[in-house]
Write a protein that holds these residues in place. Structure first.
Motif, mmCIF file in Angstrom:
data_model
loop_
_atom_site.group_PDB
_atom_site.id
_atom_site.type_symbol
_atom_site.label_atom_id
_atom_site.label_comp_id
_atom_site.label_asym_id
_atom_site.label_seq_id
_atom_site.Cartn_x
_atom_site.Cartn_y
_atom_site.Cartn_z
ATOM 1 N N UNK A 25 0.855 -1.196 0.148
ATOM 2 C CA UNK A 25 -0.111 0.090 0.227
ATOM 3 C C UNK A 25 0.852 1.361 0.053
ATOM 4 N N UNK A 26 2.031 1.317 0.813
ATOM 5 C CA UNK A 26 2.776 2.411 0.827
ATOM 6 C C UNK A 26 3.715 2.595 -0.323
ATOM 7 N N UNK A 27 4.023 1.653 -0.899
ATOM 8 C CA UNK A 27 4.782 1.624 -2.202
ATOM 9 C C UNK A 27 3.915 2.140 -3.136
ATOM 10 N N UNK A 28 2.626 1.385 -3.304
ATOM 11 C CA UNK A 28 1.864 2.203 -4.336
ATOM 12 C C UNK A 28 1.777 3.450 -4.360
ATOM 13 N N UNK A 29 1.315 3.934 -3.081
ATOM 14 C CA UNK A 29 1.288 5.374 -2.916
ATOM 15 C C UNK A 29 2.523 6.252 -3.639
ATOM 16 N N UNK A 30 3.613 5.825 -3.125
ATOM 17 C CA UNK A 30 4.960 6.616 -3.682
ATOM 18 C C UNK A 30 5.043 6.227 -5.181
ATOM 19 N N UNK A 31 4.707 5.241 -5.752
ATOM 20 C CA UNK A 31 4.701 4.862 -7.251
ATOM 21 C C UNK A 31 3.752 5.753 -8.071
ATOM 22 N N UNK A 32 2.488 6.097 -7.312
ATOM 23 C CA UNK A 32 1.541 6.919 -8.031
ATOM 24 C C UNK A 32 1.650 8.256 -7.676
ATOM 25 N N UNK A 33 2.659 8.899 -7.104
ATOM 26 C CA UNK A 33 2.840 10.367 -6.559
ATOM 27 C C UNK A 33 3.571 10.809 -7.846
ATOM 28 N N UNK A 34 2.707 11.805 -8.537
ATOM 29 C CA UNK A 34 3.039 12.572 -9.460
ATOM 30 C C UNK A 34 4.578 13.240 -9.734
ATOM 31 N N UNK A 38 9.172 10.213 -12.542
ATOM 32 C CA UNK A 38 10.436 9.830 -13.442
ATOM 33 C C UNK A 38 11.579 9.588 -12.608
ATOM 34 N N UNK A 39 11.513 9.431 -11.152
ATOM 35 C CA UNK A 39 12.433 8.686 -10.150
ATOM 36 C C UNK A 39 12.516 7.474 -10.117
ATOM 37 N N UNK A 40 13.640 6.797 -10.520
ATOM 38 C CA UNK A 40 14.096 5.580 -10.169
ATOM 39 C C UNK A 40 13.823 5.028 -8.823
ATOM 40 N N UNK A 41 13.335 3.678 -8.753
ATOM 41 C CA UNK A 41 12.807 3.068 -7.542
ATOM 42 C C UNK A 41 13.810 2.041 -7.129
ATOM 43 N N UNK A 42 14.389 1.769 -6.092
ATOM 44 C CA UNK A 42 15.211 0.779 -5.828
ATOM 45 C C UNK A 42 14.470 -0.042 -4.590
ATOM 46 N N UNK A 43 13.976 -1.264 -4.676
ATOM 47 C CA UNK A 43 13.204 -1.844 -3.603
ATOM 48 C C UNK A 43 14.154 -2.941 -2.901
ATOM 49 N N UNK A 44 14.535 -2.768 -1.750
ATOM 50 C CA UNK A 44 15.723 -3.930 -1.135
ATOM 51 C C UNK A 44 14.671 -4.559 -0.140
ATOM 52 N N UNK A 45 14.775 -5.888 -0.260
ATOM 53 C CA UNK A 45 14.086 -6.959 0.350
ATOM 54 C C UNK A 45 15.290 -7.161 1.640
ATOM 55 N N UNK A 46 15.296 -6.855 2.767
ATOM 56 C CA UNK A 46 16.053 -7.091 3.882
ATOM 57 C C UNK A 46 15.882 -8.205 4.537
ATOM 58 N N UNK A 47 16.957 -8.459 5.303
ATOM 59 C CA UNK A 47 16.752 -9.618 6.354
ATOM 60 C C UNK A 47 16.815 -11.101 5.515
ATOM 61 N N UNK A 48 17.623 -11.214 4.328
ATOM 62 C CA UNK A 48 17.591 -12.601 3.846
ATOM 63 C C UNK A 48 18.448 -13.473 4.531
#
Length: 110
Positions: A25-34, A38-48
């Motif tokens: 939900x939070x990521x979707x809000x950021x991705x839909x922020x106008x 055009x900003x790149x997004x790096x998603x880090x899945x931590x605690x592997x």
């Protein structure tokens, strides 16, 4: 006051699967922020490093990113209007994985 954002680094606890819906939900809000369109997004899945943490495919699925990432440098985005977006799995404690993510995102910072 106007801020200039070069990239977004979004950190997700890959072990806390119960909060994946909230993370999506939070990521979707950021991705839909106008202002971030055009900003790149790096998603880090931590605690592997913790047993039973989500795999990269599982995290992509729960965040709704299965078909939306851009290939970890295998796809040339320089002549397209596609926002760079990628998932990298990491362990902050073990100091692994996030370096590749930062290297990837740095190539898209203007």
């Amino acid at each position: 006051m106007q801020y200039c954002v070069d990239a977004v680094v979004y950190l997700v606890d890959a072990y806390d699967k119960e909060r994946f819906a909230e993370s999506k939900k939070e990521l979707d809000a950021l991705l839909s922020d106008e202002s971030l369109s055009d900003v790149p997004f790096l998603i880090l899945g931590n605690k592997i490093d913790i047993p039973y943490a989500a795999s990269e495919d599982e995290l992509r699925f729960h965040l709704g990113l299965s078909n939306f990432t851009t290939g970890k440098g295998q796809v040339n985005l320089s002549e397209s209007n596609v926002r760079p977006l990628e998932v990298f799995m990491c362990s902050i404690v073990r100091k692994m994985g996030y370096g590749d993510g930062f290297k990837w995102v740095s190539q898209y910072i203007k």
